[in-house]
Scaffold this active site. Structure first.
Site, PDB file in Angstrom:
ATOM      1  N   THR A   1     -36.716   4.008 -18.975  1.00  0.00           N
ATOM      2  CA  THR A   1     -37.524   2.867 -19.417  1.00  0.00           C
ATOM      3  C   THR A   1     -38.966   3.309 -19.676  1.00  0.00           C
ATOM      4  OG1 THR A   1     -36.117   1.360 -18.175  1.00  0.00           O
ATOM      5  CG2 THR A   1     -38.323   0.557 -18.756  1.00  0.00           C
TER       6      THR A   1
ATOM      7  N   ASN B   1     -25.536   2.996 -25.162  1.00  0.00           N
ATOM      8  CA  ASN B   1     -25.147   2.775 -23.766  1.00  0.00           C
ATOM      9  C   ASN B   1     -23.964   1.839 -23.602  1.00  0.00           C
ATOM     10  OD1 ASN B   1     -27.588   1.328 -24.723  1.00  0.00           O
ATOM     11  ND2 ASN B   1     -27.160   0.027 -22.954  1.00  0.00           N
TER      12      ASN B   1
ATOM     13  N   SER C   1     -33.058  10.169 -18.038  1.00  0.00           N
ATOM     14  CA  SER C   1     -33.113   9.488 -16.753  1.00  0.00           C
ATOM     15  C   SER C   1     -32.145  10.165 -15.788  1.00  0.00           C
ATOM     16  CB  SER C   1     -32.714   8.027 -16.958  1.00  0.00           C
ATOM     17  OG  SER C   1     -32.663   7.368 -15.729  1.00  0.00           O
ATOM     18  N   ALA C   2     -32.663  10.642 -14.645  1.00  0.00           N
ATOM     19  CA  ALA C   2     -31.842  11.477 -13.752  1.00  0.00           C
ATOM     20  C   ALA C   2     -30.632  10.750 -13.168  1.00  0.00           C
ATOM     21  CB  ALA C   2     -32.713  12.030 -12.627  1.00  0.00           C
TER      22      ALA C   2
ATOM     23  N   THR D   1     -49.649  11.063  -8.425  1.00  0.00           N
ATOM     24  CA  THR D   1     -49.067  12.187  -7.692  1.00  0.00           C
ATOM     25  C   THR D   1     -47.577  12.299  -7.992  1.00  0.00           C
ATOM     26  OG1 THR D   1     -50.694  11.856  -5.968  1.00  0.00           O
ATOM     27  CG2 THR D   1     -48.759  13.155  -5.364  1.00  0.00           C
TER      28      THR D   1
ATOM     29  N   CYS E   1     -28.532  -3.753 -17.002  1.00  0.00           N
ATOM     30  CA  CYS E   1     -29.801  -4.466 -16.874  1.00  0.00           C
ATOM     31  C   CYS E   1     -29.635  -5.925 -17.267  1.00  0.00           C
ATOM     32  CB  CYS E   1     -30.864  -3.829 -17.760  1.00  0.00           C
ATOM     33  SG  CYS E   1     -30.800  -2.044 -17.735  1.00  0.00           S
TER      34      CYS E   1
HETATM   35  N1  PLP Z   1     -31.893   3.823 -22.243  1.00  0.00           N
HETATM   36  C1  PLP Z   1     -30.565   3.783 -22.136  1.00  0.00           C
HETATM   37  C2  PLP Z   1     -29.718   4.125 -23.318  1.00  0.00           C
HETATM   38  C3  PLP Z   1     -29.969   3.439 -20.915  1.00  0.00           C
HETATM   39  O1  PLP Z   1     -28.647   3.386 -20.806  1.00  0.00           O
HETATM   40  C4  PLP Z   1     -30.804   3.116 -19.820  1.00  0.00           C
HETATM   41  C5  PLP Z   1     -30.228   2.687 -18.526  1.00  0.00           C
HETATM   42  O2  PLP Z   1     -29.281   1.941 -18.473  1.00  0.00           O
HETATM   43  C6  PLP Z   1     -32.199   3.188 -19.991  1.00  0.00           C
HETATM   44  C7  PLP Z   1     -32.704   3.544 -21.221  1.00  0.00           C
HETATM   45  C8  PLP Z   1     -33.133   2.887 -18.862  1.00  0.00           C
HETATM   46  O3  PLP Z   1     -33.216   3.988 -17.998  1.00  0.00           O
HETATM   47  P1  PLP Z   1     -33.784   3.817 -16.503  1.00  0.00           P
HETATM   48  O4  PLP Z   1     -32.716   3.139 -15.733  1.00  0.00           O
HETATM   49  O5  PLP Z   1     -34.037   5.215 -16.038  1.00  0.00           O
HETATM   50  O6  PLP Z   1     -35.040   3.045 -16.615  1.00  0.00           O
END
Ligand code: PLP
Length: 397
Positions: A77, A159, A207-208, A247, A337
């Site tokens: 994000t 996603n 994103s880890a 930090t 989300c």
């Molecule tokens: N972008 C995509 C394609 C995702 O699937 C996600 C998480 O579901 C994100 C961004 C957001 O990542 P984060 O959960 O690390 O904020």
């Protein structure tokens, strides 16, 4: 089967993945031993800094870039927001444009950032996506406003339906026009090559927690020379070469590097494992349930190997996820989300599925620990759930 014997089957690896025990082990020294502030000049600080810089080198190795081009941040994000706001606002400030291009089926981190930018006079073109779930590079070319377009942002893999976008082709077009090219590669990591030279991207978000690392930590790649095209969004100390103040989270950074290097080393095996089980699951579902639609192309080189996204004729409500949960099956209807929001999926709508199909989707995503027994269990339970949901839908019509 008694309730306490209920099987738990996790089929939502696109939402998040469990932290690999090897990743936990890689983080422990940064908690227990090297806990100094990496900006401090004395021994404890230098030791923490050295751990962090080793992690940066490892991540750069996977992305085939320079360590100095890697910024550690809080996840996908943040990276997506920085790409859009940073590039669009810098262009606006310097009188170098007020337009960006993205696609209609990006993650909300992109779509909502674009919406936010409207108040600063930034216009966004949302490219259409075809029925297969693919963006046509020629659409990118057509949407460019010479001298005005500052950024193109197209995700690497979607996603919800996991379709893989033609980044290398798009990058040829953005380069011709001197436009910054960002990709949200959050879903691609662990599944596809992240070689930024081959992909031709200028900025990339990772994103880890999507590749067996911890949550709340990520990677943002910035091609050398692109720094000046970004209005950095977080001011404070001089961490991350003044590009992201605050930090650094050294333990999570160490975990991210471990998770990413492991994901890359095991990528071929992971893809084969998930593809075999995914295909078995998909075939089994198609044999057992009538009126099932696979959303997005099935073409192996255009879809991540671990994803199935289905619409069921005659089911237009969210209840299917709760019904599966009661059977111990964790699945999703798309973006995690959005859970709780009873809205049709913007992704399914973008690929031309009407609201009817966009309401009743089911996303099953497999991972490292998925077994044949998990697949068999879903194949046993899902047909009954669908049958029940269809009967319910008929009653409520
Ligand atoms: N972008 C995509 C394609 C995702 O699937 C996600 C998480 O579901 C994100 C961004 C957001 O990542 P984060 O959960 O690390 O904020």
């Amino acid at each position: 089967m008694l309730p306490d014997e209920k099987r738990q089957v996790y089929m939502d690896h696109a939402a998040t993945t469990p932290v690999d025990p090897a990743v936990v082990n890689a983080m422990l020294p940064a908690f227990n031993q090297f806990w100094g502030n990496p900006s401090s000049l004395y021994e404890q600080g230098r030791a923490a800094n050295s751990l962090m810089e080793t992690a940066r080198e490892q991540v750069a190795g996977v992305l085939n870039c320079r360590p100095a081009e890697i910024i550690f941040n809080s996840g996908g994000t943040e990276g997506d927001n920085l790409a859009l706001k940073g590039v669009a606002l810098q262009a606006k400030l310097k009188g170098q444009g007020n337009h960006i291009i993205t696609s209609a089926f990006e993650h909300h981190a992109i779509l909502h950032a674009a919406e936010y930018l409207e108040q600063f006079g930034i216009e966004t073109t949302y490219l259409p996506v075809n029925r297969d779930g693919l963006v046509d590079p020629e659409e990118v070319r057509r949407a460019i406003r010479p001298g005005q377009t500052a950024l193109v942002s197209i995700m690497y893999a979607n996603n919800e339906i996991a379709t893989i976008q033609p980044l290398a082709e798009i990058s040829k077009i953005t380069r011709e026009h001197g436009i910054v090219f960002h990709s949200d590669a959050v879903q691609a990591a662990g599944n596809l090559s992240l070689d930024v030279q081959a992909l031709g991207v200028d900025l990339l978000s990772l994103s880890a927690h999507k590749f067996y690392g911890p949550k709340g930590v990520g990677v943002f790649y910035v091609r050398t020379g692109m720094e000046k095209r970004i209005l950095w969004q977080q001011q404070g100390g001089s961490q991350e070469k003044k590009r992201r103040a605050g930090t650094e989270n050294v333990p999570y950074i160490a975990g991210t590097a471990k998770a990413l290097t492991m994901a890359e080393a095991n990528r071929a095996e992971y893809v084969e494992h998930t593809r075999n089980l995914r295909d078995r699951l998909l075939q089994g579902i198609q044999e057992r349930i009538a009126g099932v639609i696979l959303n997005g192309t099935y073409a192996p080189d255009k879809r991540l190997a671990n994803n199935i996204n289905l619409s069921f004729e005659g089911i237009q409500e969210e209840g299917i996820l709760q019904a599966l949960d009661l059977q111990g099956i964790a699945a999703s209807n798309g973006s995690a989300c959005n859970v709780g929001a009873i809205e049709p999926s913007h992704v399914i709508k973008a690929i031309g599925g009407g609201s009817e199909l966009a309401m009743g989707t089911l996303r099953l995503t497999l991972g490292k620990s998925t077994t044949e027994a998990d697949v068999e269990y879903v194949l046993e339970r899902l047909p009954r759930v669908v049958e029940r949901m269809r009967a319910l839908s008929e009653l409520t019509v």
